[in-house]
Write a protein that holds these residues in place. Structure first.
Motif, PDB file in Angstrom:
ATOM      1  N   THR A  29       0.830  -1.190   0.000  1.00  0.00           N
ATOM      2  CA  THR A  29       0.000   0.000   0.000  1.00  0.00           C
ATOM      3  C   THR A  29       0.865   1.240   0.000  1.00  0.00           C
ATOM      4  O   THR A  29       2.063   1.209   0.271  1.00  0.00           O
ATOM      5  CB  THR A  29      -0.905   0.063   1.244  1.00  0.00           C
ATOM      6  N   TYR A  31      -0.473   4.017   1.730  1.00  0.00           N
ATOM      7  CA  TYR A  31      -1.295   4.822   2.623  1.00  0.00           C
ATOM      8  C   TYR A  31      -0.522   5.348   3.830  1.00  0.00           C
ATOM      9  O   TYR A  31      -1.028   6.186   4.572  1.00  0.00           O
ATOM     10  CB  TYR A  31      -2.505   3.997   3.098  1.00  0.00           C
ATOM     11  N   ALA A 202      -6.087  10.046  -1.680  1.00  0.00           N
ATOM     12  CA  ALA A 202      -5.152   9.412  -0.751  1.00  0.00           C
ATOM     13  C   ALA A 202      -5.391   9.881   0.676  1.00  0.00           C
ATOM     14  O   ALA A 202      -5.369   9.082   1.619  1.00  0.00           O
ATOM     15  CB  ALA A 202      -3.714   9.713  -1.177  1.00  0.00           C
ATOM     16  N   ARG A 206      -6.592   7.396   3.689  1.00  0.00           N
ATOM     17  CA  ARG A 206      -5.754   7.259   4.884  1.00  0.00           C
ATOM     18  C   ARG A 206      -6.564   7.503   6.142  1.00  0.00           C
ATOM     19  O   ARG A 206      -6.431   6.793   7.142  1.00  0.00           O
ATOM     20  CB  ARG A 206      -4.575   8.231   4.826  1.00  0.00           C
TER      21      ARG A 206
END
Length: 565
Positions: A29, A31, A202, A206
Motif C-alpha cells: 500500500t 497509505y 489518498a 488514509r
C-alpha cells in the motif's frame, strides 16, 4: 482431521499488528499508516464432536431470579445491568460454565455466560430457545418479548434466553470504542463527517483506514482478555447452547429466531440435527452469502430501489425535489453534496452529513416512503432556510430520537454489543488483508451505489483484525428435520432470496411469504414497559402458521403465501 481455517490467538501478533512505530508500513500500500495488517494464522477444527469435560458436564444450573443477577452485575461495575434488572422480573437466570475453546475443551480454560428461563404456566417437558436477532443474537430478556407477543407458547414451553459468549455478562466480554467511527455498519456512534466516504483521494482513504485501525486497537486495548477474541463465533456458541440443552436434561428442544438469529439457528440445527425438533426462522439471512458480499449486494439493491421505486414515487408528489425521476435523483445528489459541504449541526457534538444521508437511503423500504420524504424535506429546509426552528426539527429527527433508541437498546442488552458485533463479524469470514484490494473493491462499489454506499466498514476493520477463519462447521442443511421460514417479500435487510436458498436445502421446510410486503421482520416482538423497539408483525396469517407449528407440531403441506395485515 479436516483442515479448516481458524485463528491462533497469539498476543505478540496483536502487539505487532497494532504497533504504531515507524517502519511498519504495508509493502502493498501507499497509505503510510505506519503499521501492517496481520498475517493469517490457522489451526484445525476437529472433524468429530468435541467431548464435554466431566467437570463441565457435571455442573448443576443454579437458578435464581434474574433481577438478582442484574443487581449483582451492577454492583460489579455494569450499571446498565442494574437498570435492566426490573425488566427481568419473572425470569430465572443461571450461569453456565463452558470450555473457552471447544477445539481443545479439556486443555483450555473455562468461560462463563448467562441463560434465562420463563417457565411455562404448567409443568412443561418442552424447551424453546429464542433469539430476536440484532447484535448479540440473544438476550436474557428474549423470553418475555416473545411470550408477550405469543402467550400461547407458555402453554407448551419453558422459554429460554441467553447472553452469549462475547457479551458483557460473560467472562469473554468484548469491548470496542464506539465513538472512534460514525460508520453505521460498525454501529459506531462518533461523528460521520470527517471525510466523504465517496472520496477516494489518498488523504481521505488514509483517514478512513486510520479509523478502522484505531477501532481494532480500541477493541484489543479495552477487552479484558484479548486472547478470547478468536472464540466469538457461532461454531463455538452453538456448542455452548447444546451444553445448555444437556444440562436441562432435554433430549431435544425447539428454536425461534429472527434476522441474525436465523444464522445462529441454522448453525445449531445443522450441527445437532437430532436435537432440534421444531425451528421457526423469521427473515432468513442467506447462509450462502458472505458478510462482505451481503453488504455489497445490499448497497447495490438499495441504490436500485431509490432509482426505480422511491424516486418515481417522490416525483409524483411534486415536491421541491422535482417532478420527474431524473430531476429527483439530481436533487437528491445535490442534497448530498450540500450536506457534505455544510453538515447540519446537531446536539452533543454531532452533525448530519452527506454520509448520514446515505444511511437514510440504505434503510429505504424499512418504513413508509412518507417518513423518508418528511426527513428529506427537513434536511432541505435546514440547509436552505437555517433557523432555530429548522435546527430543532433536525435535532429531534436525527439526533435525539436515535440517541434515546440507542440508550434503550443498551439497557435492554445490559450494555453495548459493539465489541461482540465486531469480533463475530471479523471472525466469521475470509476477509482480505490486502488494503489495496479492500480500497479498490470499495471504490467500485461506491461508484455503483453513490446514494447507499456507507463506507469501508468491516472490510477495513477486519483487514486489521488479528484473527482469521471460516467460522462454521461442515454439516449440510439437509440434515435438519423441519423448519418454518418466514419472509416479507420485499424485505430490504434479509432479502427473500435467503429464505428461498434455505428452503431449497431443507427437505421438510416450508416458506411462508407475506406477499408484496416491504420491511424487515414478520413476527411480532414486544418490548417490556413500553420501551422502544417493539415489532408489530406484518401478517396474522404468518403468526397463525408459527403457532400451529410450534405448539401443535403441524407444518403446512406446502409453501404458503400470506396477505399482509
Amino acid at each position: 482431521m479436516r483442515r479448516i481455517r481458524r485463528p491462533v490467538i497469539v498476543l505478540p501478533v496483536l502487539a505487532l499488528v497494532l504497533s504504531l512505530a515507524a517502519g511498519h508500513a504495508s509493502a502493498d500500500t501507499s497509505y503510510n499508516l505506519e503499521f501492517q495488517p496481520p498475517p493469517a494464522h490457522f489451526i484445525e477444527l476437529p472433524d468429530s464432536e468435541p467431548q464435554i469435560p466431566a467437570a463441565i458436564a457435571g455442573q448443576r444450573l443454579d437458578w435464581k431470579p434474574c433481577t438478582e443477577v442484574g443487581l449483582i452485575a451492577a454492583a460489579n461495575g455494569n450499571p446498565a445491568a442494574g437498570v435492566r434488572a426490573p425488566l427481568l422480573d419473572g425470569l430465572d437466570c443461571a450461569t453456565v460454565r463452558t470450555p473457552l475453546d471447544w477445539t481443545q475443551p479439556e486443555a483450555g480454560p473455562v468461560a462463563t455466560f448467562e441463560i434465562s428461563r420463563l417457565p411455562a404456566r404448567k409443568p412443561a417437558s418442552r424447551q424453546l430457545l429464542t433469539s430476536p436477532g440484532g447484535p448479540g443474537a440473544g438476550s436474557l430478556l428474549n423470553p418475555i418479548e416473545w411470550a408477550t407477543a405469543f402467550p400461547e407458547l407458555r402453554e407448551t414451553y419453558d422459554l429460554l434466553g441467553f447472553d452469549p459468549r462475547g457479551t458483557r455478562l460473560s467472562s469473554t466480554d468484548q469491548d470496542c470504542d464506539a465513538t472512534i467511527s460514525g460508520d453505521p455498519l460498525l454501529l459506531g456512534t462518533g461523528r460521520n463527517d470527517r471525510t466523504d466516504v465517496l472520496d477516494f483521494s489518498a488523504e481521505s482513504v488514509r483517514l478512513q483506514l486510520g479509523q478502522a485501525r484505531d477501532w481494532v486497537r480500541s477493541c484489543v486495548d479495552r477487552t479484558p482478555d484479548a486472547s478470547t477474541a478468536g472464540t466469538i463465533t457461532y461454531w463455538q456458541t452453538v456448542r455452548d447452547l447444546d451444553l445448555v440443552r444437556a444440562l436441562l436434561g432435554a433430549p431435544t428442544w425447539s428454536y425461534l429466531g429472527a434476522s441474525q438469529g436465523t444464522m445462529l439457528g441454522l448453525e445449531l440445527a445443522r450441527t445437532f440435527p437430532d436435537r432440534v425438533d421444531r425451528m421457526v426462522l423469521d427473515s432468513v439471512a442467506d447462509p450462502a452469502v458472505s458478510t462482505a458480499a451481503g453488504y455489497a449486494e445490499r448497497f447495490s439493491r438499495q441504490q436500485k430501489v431509490i432509482e426505480q421505486q422511491f424516486a418515481p414515487w417522490l416525483a409524483a408528489r411534486h415536491t421541491v425535489f422535482g417532478d420527474t425521476t431524473d430531476a429527483v435523483l439530481a436533487a437528491l445528489t445535490r442534497l448530498r453534496a450540500d450536506l457534505t459541504a455544510h453538515p447540519i449541526p446537531l446536539p452533543l457534538d454531532r452533525t448530519f452529513s452527506g454520509n448520514d444521508l446515505n444511511t437514510l437511503f440504505f434503510g429505504v423500504d424499512n418504513s413508509p416512503y412518507e417518513v423518508l420524504e418528511r426527513k428529506l424535506l427537513t434536511l432541505r429546509t435546514g440547509i436552505d432556510s437555517p433557523s432555530a426552528t429548522t435546527q430543532l426539527n433536525a435535532a429531534m429527527t436525527f439526533r435525539m430520537t436515535p440517541l434515546l433508541d440507542e440508550l434503550a437498546q443498551d439497557v435492554l442488552l445490559a450494555s453495548s454489543r459493539i465489541g461482540w458485533w465486531t469480533a463475530r463479524n471479523c471472525n466469521i469470514g475470509p476477509w482480505s488483508h490486502n488494503l489495496d484490494e479492500v480500497v479498490d473493491t470499495a471504490r467500485q462499489l461506491a461508484a455503483r451505489a453513490p446514494l447507499t454506499y456507507l463506507g469501508l466498514g468491516f472490510a477495513a476493520v477486519c483487514a486489521f483484525w488479528p484473527e482469521t477463519h471460516t467460522g462454521t462447521g461442515s454439516a449440510d442443511y439437509d440434515r435438519i428435520g423441519s423448519a418454518v421460514l418466514l419472509a416479507n417479500e420485499r424485505d430490504p435487510v434479509t432479502p427473500i432470496s435467503g429464505a428461498r436458498t434455505v428452503r431449497s436445502t431443507i427437505p421438510n421446510a416450508r416458506l411462508v411469504t407475506v406477499v408484496g410486503k416491504p420491511g424487515h421482520l414478520v413476527l411480532p416482538q414486544t418490548k417490556p414497559k413500553g420501551l422502544p423497539g417493539s415489532v408489530p408483525g406484518t401478517s396474522s396469517c404468518a403468526r397463525a402458521v408459527t403457532v400451529d407449528y410450534l405448539v401443535h407440531g403441524r407444518i403446512p403441506d406446502r409453501d404458503t403465501p400470506c396477505q399482509p395485515d
